[in-house]
Design an enzyme around this catalytic site. Structure first.
Site, PDB file in Angstrom:
ATOM      1  N   TYR A   1       1.042   9.287 -51.063  1.00 14.48           N
ATOM      2  CA  TYR A   1       2.321   9.118 -51.755  1.00 14.48           C
ATOM      3  C   TYR A   1       2.234   8.146 -52.942  1.00 14.48           C
ATOM      4  CZ  TYR A   1       5.143  11.852 -48.446  1.00 14.48           C
ATOM      5  OH  TYR A   1       5.713  12.876 -47.712  1.00 14.48           O
TER       6      TYR A   1
ATOM      7  N   GLU B   1      -4.657  16.727 -52.432  1.00 10.23           N
ATOM      8  CA  GLU B   1      -4.217  16.510 -51.053  1.00 10.23           C
ATOM      9  C   GLU B   1      -5.131  17.215 -50.049  1.00 10.23           C
ATOM     10  OE1 GLU B   1      -0.080  17.626 -51.421  1.00 10.23           O
ATOM     11  OE2 GLU B   1       0.335  15.855 -52.655  1.00 10.23           O
TER      12      GLU B   1
ATOM     13  N   LYS C   1       5.938  16.963 -40.921  1.00 15.59           N
ATOM     14  CA  LYS C   1       6.074  15.509 -40.829  1.00 15.59           C
ATOM     15  C   LYS C   1       6.396  15.098 -39.380  1.00 15.59           C
ATOM     16  CE  LYS C   1       7.584  15.063 -45.667  1.00 15.59           C
ATOM     17  NZ  LYS C   1       8.609  14.465 -46.581  1.00 15.59           N
TER      18      LYS C   1
ATOM     19  N   PHE D   1      12.222   3.291 -51.983  1.00 15.88           N
ATOM     20  CA  PHE D   1      12.082   3.787 -50.612  1.00 15.88           C
ATOM     21  C   PHE D   1      10.621   3.915 -50.177  1.00 15.88           C
ATOM     22  CE2 PHE D   1      12.540   7.511 -53.410  1.00 15.88           C
ATOM     23  CZ  PHE D   1      11.402   8.234 -53.089  1.00 15.88           C
TER      24      PHE D   1
HETATM   25  P1  GTP Z   1       7.182  16.046 -50.339  1.00 17.88           P
HETATM   26  O1  GTP Z   1       6.733  17.457 -50.138  1.00 17.88           O
HETATM   27  O2  GTP Z   1       7.340  15.277 -49.048  1.00 17.88           O
HETATM   28  O3  GTP Z   1       6.349  15.328 -51.369  1.00 17.88           O
HETATM   29  O4  GTP Z   1       8.652  16.188 -50.878  1.00 17.88           O
HETATM   30  P2  GTP Z   1       9.104  16.616 -52.327  1.00 17.88           P
HETATM   31  O5  GTP Z   1       7.922  16.912 -53.200  1.00 17.88           O
HETATM   32  O6  GTP Z   1      10.125  17.680 -52.143  1.00 17.88           O
HETATM   33  O7  GTP Z   1       9.799  15.296 -52.816  1.00 17.88           O
HETATM   34  P3  GTP Z   1       9.173  14.022 -53.547  1.00 17.88           P
HETATM   35  O8  GTP Z   1       7.702  14.173 -53.717  1.00 17.88           O
HETATM   36  O9  GTP Z   1      10.005  13.746 -54.737  1.00 17.88           O
HETATM   37  O10 GTP Z   1       9.466  12.873 -52.484  1.00 17.88           O
HETATM   38  C1  GTP Z   1       8.557  12.650 -51.433  1.00 17.88           C
HETATM   39  C2  GTP Z   1       9.323  12.363 -50.178  1.00 17.88           C
HETATM   40  O11 GTP Z   1       9.952  11.115 -50.284  1.00 17.88           O
HETATM   41  C3  GTP Z   1      10.468  13.323 -49.858  1.00 17.88           C
HETATM   42  O12 GTP Z   1      10.042  14.483 -49.188  1.00 17.88           O
HETATM   43  C4  GTP Z   1      11.338  12.481 -48.954  1.00 17.88           C
HETATM   44  O13 GTP Z   1      10.938  12.593 -47.605  1.00 17.88           O
HETATM   45  C5  GTP Z   1      11.072  11.082 -49.430  1.00 17.88           C
HETATM   46  N1  GTP Z   1      12.216  10.566 -50.160  1.00 17.88           N
HETATM   47  C6  GTP Z   1      12.707  10.986 -51.345  1.00 17.88           C
HETATM   48  N2  GTP Z   1      13.801  10.277 -51.683  1.00 17.88           N
HETATM   49  C7  GTP Z   1      14.000   9.394 -50.660  1.00 17.88           C
HETATM   50  C8  GTP Z   1      14.963   8.376 -50.415  1.00 17.88           C
HETATM   51  O14 GTP Z   1      15.857   8.128 -51.211  1.00 17.88           O
HETATM   52  N3  GTP Z   1      14.814   7.662 -49.248  1.00 17.88           N
HETATM   53  C9  GTP Z   1      13.796   7.895 -48.366  1.00 17.88           C
HETATM   54  N4  GTP Z   1      13.701   7.162 -47.249  1.00 17.88           N
HETATM   55  N5  GTP Z   1      12.884   8.840 -48.569  1.00 17.88           N
HETATM   56  C10 GTP Z   1      12.985   9.584 -49.695  1.00 17.88           C
END
Ligand code: GTP
Ligand code: MG
Length: 133
Positions: A49, A126, A9, A57
């Site tokens: 996303y 993806e 990222k 968020f």
């Molecule tokens: P990704 O690999 O990035 O998809 O992460 P993940 O699969 O471990 O988590 P998820 O798909 O549930 O969430 C996607 C992304 O959203 C996370 O990696 C975080 O960067 C972001 N995210 C999750 N919760 C929050 C939050 O409360 N605030 C913010 N700003 N970002 C969040």
């Protein structure tokens, strides 16, 4: 053999962690198949996303992921989807174990360094979105 989509990222690129992250996956035994440094458009960010569109968020997430270049990659290997998620660590770095990428380099969930596909279906989706297959 399995493939997954991983992405350093904007915070990880800014902090010059691309080399370290590539090295970790190579040393584990996975093979880098495709990679590019790119800036994500707002449309691509919202599509990538989409599952989080209703979350409070979402706006912040799209703004962050488009805020600077990312390093998008396709990796291949045995069980790479699940194992790369383990190597990344928990989504919230407050809970990710030391030794994982997030556990070593991140402190906040909004800036957690790396994305990885969480299932075969999301990996295929993806890889298609970012590398057009
Ligand atoms: P990704 O690999 O990035 O998809 O992460 P993940 O699969 O471990 O988590 P998820 O798909 O549930 O969430 C996607 C992304 O959203 C996370 O990696 C975080 O960067 C972001 N995210 C999750 N919760 C929050 C939050 O409360 N605030 C913010 N700003 N970002 C969040
Ligand atoms: Mg996710």
């Amino acid at each position: 053999i399995q493939q997954t989509f991983l992405m350093v990222k904007p915070d990880g690129v800014e902090r010059q962690l691309v080399g370290d992250i590539v090295d970790r996956f190579e040393r584990r035994g996975f093979v880098l198949k495709e990679a590019k440094l790119m800036t994500i458009s707002e449309d691509l960010a919202k599509n990538h996303y989409a599952e989080h569109a209703e979350r409070p968020f979402f706006g912040e997430l799209v703004e962050f992921i488009t805020s600077g270049p990312v390093f998008a990659m396709v990796w291949e290997g045995e069980n790479v989807i699940a194992l790369s998620r383990l190597m990344m660590g928990a989504t919230n770095p407050a809970e990710s174990a030391p030794g994982t990428i997030r556990g070593d380099y991140a402190t906040t969930v909004a800036e957690n360094i790396i994305h990885g596909s969480d299932s075969l279906a999301s990996a295929e989706r993806e890889i298609g979105l970012f590398f057009g297959k």
